[in-house]
Design an enzyme around this catalytic site. Structure first.
Site, PDB file in Angstrom:
ATOM      1  N   ASP A 254       0.777  -1.241   0.053  1.00 15.58           N
ATOM      2  CA  ASP A 254      -0.037   0.001   0.211  1.00 15.58           C
ATOM      3  C   ASP A 254       0.907   1.198   0.106  1.00 15.58           C
ATOM      4  O   ASP A 254       2.161   1.283   0.379  1.00 15.58           O
ATOM      5  CB  ASP A 254      -1.020   0.036   1.037  1.00 15.58           C
ATOM      6  CG  ASP A 254      -2.239  -0.688   1.023  1.00 15.58           C
ATOM      7  OD1 ASP A 254      -2.462  -1.334  -0.191  1.00 15.58           O
ATOM      8  OD2 ASP A 254      -2.907  -1.370   1.887  1.00 15.58           O
ATOM      9  N   LYS A 276      -4.120   2.900  -2.478  1.00 14.78           N
ATOM     10  CA  LYS A 276      -4.837   2.803  -1.241  1.00 14.78           C
ATOM     11  C   LYS A 276      -4.509   3.946  -0.444  1.00 14.78           C
ATOM     12  O   LYS A 276      -4.386   3.785   0.762  1.00 14.78           O
ATOM     13  CB  LYS A 276      -4.993   1.435  -0.651  1.00 14.78           C
ATOM     14  CG  LYS A 276      -5.046   0.278  -1.465  1.00 14.78           C
ATOM     15  CD  LYS A 276      -6.229   0.199  -2.466  1.00 14.78           C
ATOM     16  CE  LYS A 276      -7.543   0.139  -1.439  1.00 14.78           C
ATOM     17  NZ  LYS A 276      -8.609   0.354  -2.317  1.00 14.78           N
ATOM     18  N   GLY A 308      -0.344  -0.778   9.047  1.00 20.46           N
ATOM     19  CA  GLY A 308      -1.016  -1.257  10.356  1.00 20.46           C
ATOM     20  C   GLY A 308      -1.259  -2.769  10.449  1.00 20.46           C
ATOM     21  O   GLY A 308      -0.419  -3.537  10.242  1.00 20.46           O
ATOM     22  N   MET A 389      -8.080   8.231   9.850  1.00 19.22           N
ATOM     23  CA  MET A 389      -8.363   8.815   8.643  1.00 19.22           C
ATOM     24  C   MET A 389      -9.539   9.954   8.935  1.00 19.22           C
ATOM     25  O   MET A 389     -10.488  10.156   8.406  1.00 19.22           O
ATOM     26  CB  MET A 389      -8.968   8.232   7.351  1.00 19.22           C
ATOM     27  CG  MET A 389      -7.695   7.085   7.037  1.00 19.22           C
ATOM     28  SD  MET A 389      -8.568   5.637   6.029  1.00 19.22           S
ATOM     29  CE  MET A 389      -9.325   4.640   7.141  1.00 19.22           C
TER      30      MET A 389
END
Length: 483
Positions: A254, A276, A308, A389
């Protein structure tokens, strides 16, 4: 060819000692240390000591090793393939070393480099696998440090896997052609389902799988690992994640995974960026799903590297469903999620006795609908809310939580680039959330943590969102006793 300083003065080699005599001279700590080292082998240890200490004597008796309590004599070398001079007396060890050399037997004299034909390495053992670390006698402590690092990297299952390979060698030689087919077989054996079964303690299953692979011949099946890269710091990558990256043929990563973490994979592995990041998707999720399936069906070992933890806002569910539907084997390797990394950076408790006993992981996208998510009621009752986010909807988030009844002076912590060297920390209260949304300088991933437990954070490296807000300063200072 480099300079002399670039060349090894010793050649690393392994002595065959199975059933052979190794003579150890001395009765104290030095001899005891060499005996413990040799006890990791199947050598026949012969100990010579005029006055052996009690713990050393007990160790030798427990393992059935011979102890001869006589003065040194060159005749004691008879049948020995290695000699250790470990009396702790320099002149005596020198005498033993010279006599061993006269008898053409390699000798190691403890702490006397000039009297050593070989050095004892720091060992990492997964019998029959052994890794030896040597420093040519210059840095035993350094060798032990390196040993500790290697020891954590090698799975305990490596030994049983090698033992199984040894038992199957004749069968493989009879059924798999030499050259590329056999190399492909062993690569599949050591990196695939057999290794996974051994690692999980399923020895019988591993043998059955190995027989199936032998029956398949050179046919190779792929495998996908959904791997958590952690929040960004290289040293927060798990040992299992790193091992799989070193075994991978392809690493699909990602955009939020730092390049330094991607570079920890196998050097010749193919690397595919699959995007992403917010407002920057180089591939759609369906395209990523298809890519993983196609690569596995080509026989590739694939690491799908996610920022993560793959099971927390990582869309792992969609990828697992696609892999299951295609009949592709896969595994999930958890990673440290950003919320816990951010809390560690801030030294704040995500739960706090008597203050917050509930923790919610959520995403700012949950606030785009007309109805507040169910977790909003938990926030009103004092839960800690970790928002992934959430910067672009910070104003809406702060306003709607206040409308739902969360006090305006509820403490918040904001972390950009959690765990990384370029991290930035900010603190404030819920009513200041709109300030966060206006911060165009926050270009990295941002985590927002909301709740009364946040007031227990260490603000030493944090900046206030608003320098004018005295309420926030008082709120954090008021719970300094919990730190």
């Amino acid at each position: 060819m480099g300079t002399k300083d670039d060349l090894l003065t010793t050649f690393p080699a392994f002595f065959r000692v199975d059933g052979r005599k190794v003579a150890i001279f001395g009765g104290g700590d030095e001899a005891f240390a060499k005996a413990r080292l040799m006890a990791k082998t199947s050598a026949v240890i012969a100990a010579y000591a005029e006055n052996a200490e009690d713990d050393y004597r007990a160790f030798l008796a427990e393992h059935g090793y011979q102890l001869v309590e006589d003065a040194f004599s060159p005749a004691q070398f008879e049948g020995a393939v290695l000699v250790f001079a470990a009396t702790g007396i320099s002149d005596k060890d020198h005498l033993i070393a010279e006599a061993a050399r006269a008898a053409s037997i390699p000798v190691n004299a403890v702490d006397q480099k000039d009297d050593c034909d070989f050095y004892t390495p720091a060992l990492v053992t997964r019998p029959p696998i052994a890794v030896a670390i040597g420093t040519e006698g210059a840095g035993p402590v350094l060798a032990q440090m390196i040993r500790a690092q290697i020891d954590t990297m090698l799975p305990r299952s490596l030994g049983p896997l090698a033992q199984l390979a040894n038992r199957l060698r004749d069968k493989v030689d009879a059924n798999i052609p030499r050259g590329a087919p056999r190399r492909a077989f062993w690569s599949r054996f050591f990196n695939g389902s057999v290794a996974n079964a051994i690692e999980k303690g399923r020895a019988l299953e591993a043998e059955c799988l190995a027989d199936e692979i032998i029956a398949d011949g050179a046919e190779v099946s792929g495998h996908v690992a959904l791997v958590g890269a952690g929040p960004g710091a290289e040293d927060l990558l798990t040992i299992r994640a790193h091992r799989l990256m070193m075994e991978a043929d392809v690493i699909a990563y990602d955009a939020l995974v730092p390049q330094a973490v991607v570079d920890m994979g196998r050097r010749d592995a193919e690397r595919i960026a699959v995007g992403k990041r917010k407002n920057c998707h180089s591939k759609s999720q369906n395209e990523i799903n298809d890519l993983l399936v196609d690569l596995a069906k080509e026989g590739k070992r694939v690491v799908r590297l996610k920022s993560g933890d793959p099971l927390i806002f990582g869309r792992a569910g969609e990828e697992m469903a696609a892999l299951r539907a295609a009949g592709v084997s896969y595994e999930v390797v958890p990673g440290i999620t950003s919320a816990t990394a951010a809390a560690a950076d801030f030294e704040l408790p995500l739960t706090l006795r008597g203050v917050a006993s509930t923790l919610v992981f959520t995403t700012g996208h949950d606030l785009n609908g007309d109805t507040l998510p169910d977790w909003a009621a938990l926030a009103v009752r004092g839960a800690t809310i970790a928002v992934y986010m959430g910067r672009s909807v910070a104003a809406k988030l702060g306003a709607r939580l206040q409308e739902a009844g969360v006090p305006a002076d509820t403490t918040i912590a904001v972390i950009e680039n959690a765990s990384r060297n370029n991290q930035r920390l900010f603190h404030g209260v819920l009513s200041e959330m709109a300030l966060l949304e206006a911060r165009d300088d926050l270009a990295g991933p941002v985590m927002v943590i909301i709740g009364d437990a946040v007031a227990g954070a260490n603000l030493k490296h944090s900046s206030a969102l608003s320098q004018d807000n005295k309420v926030a300063q008082t709120k954090f200072k008021g719970v300094a006793h919990v730190r």
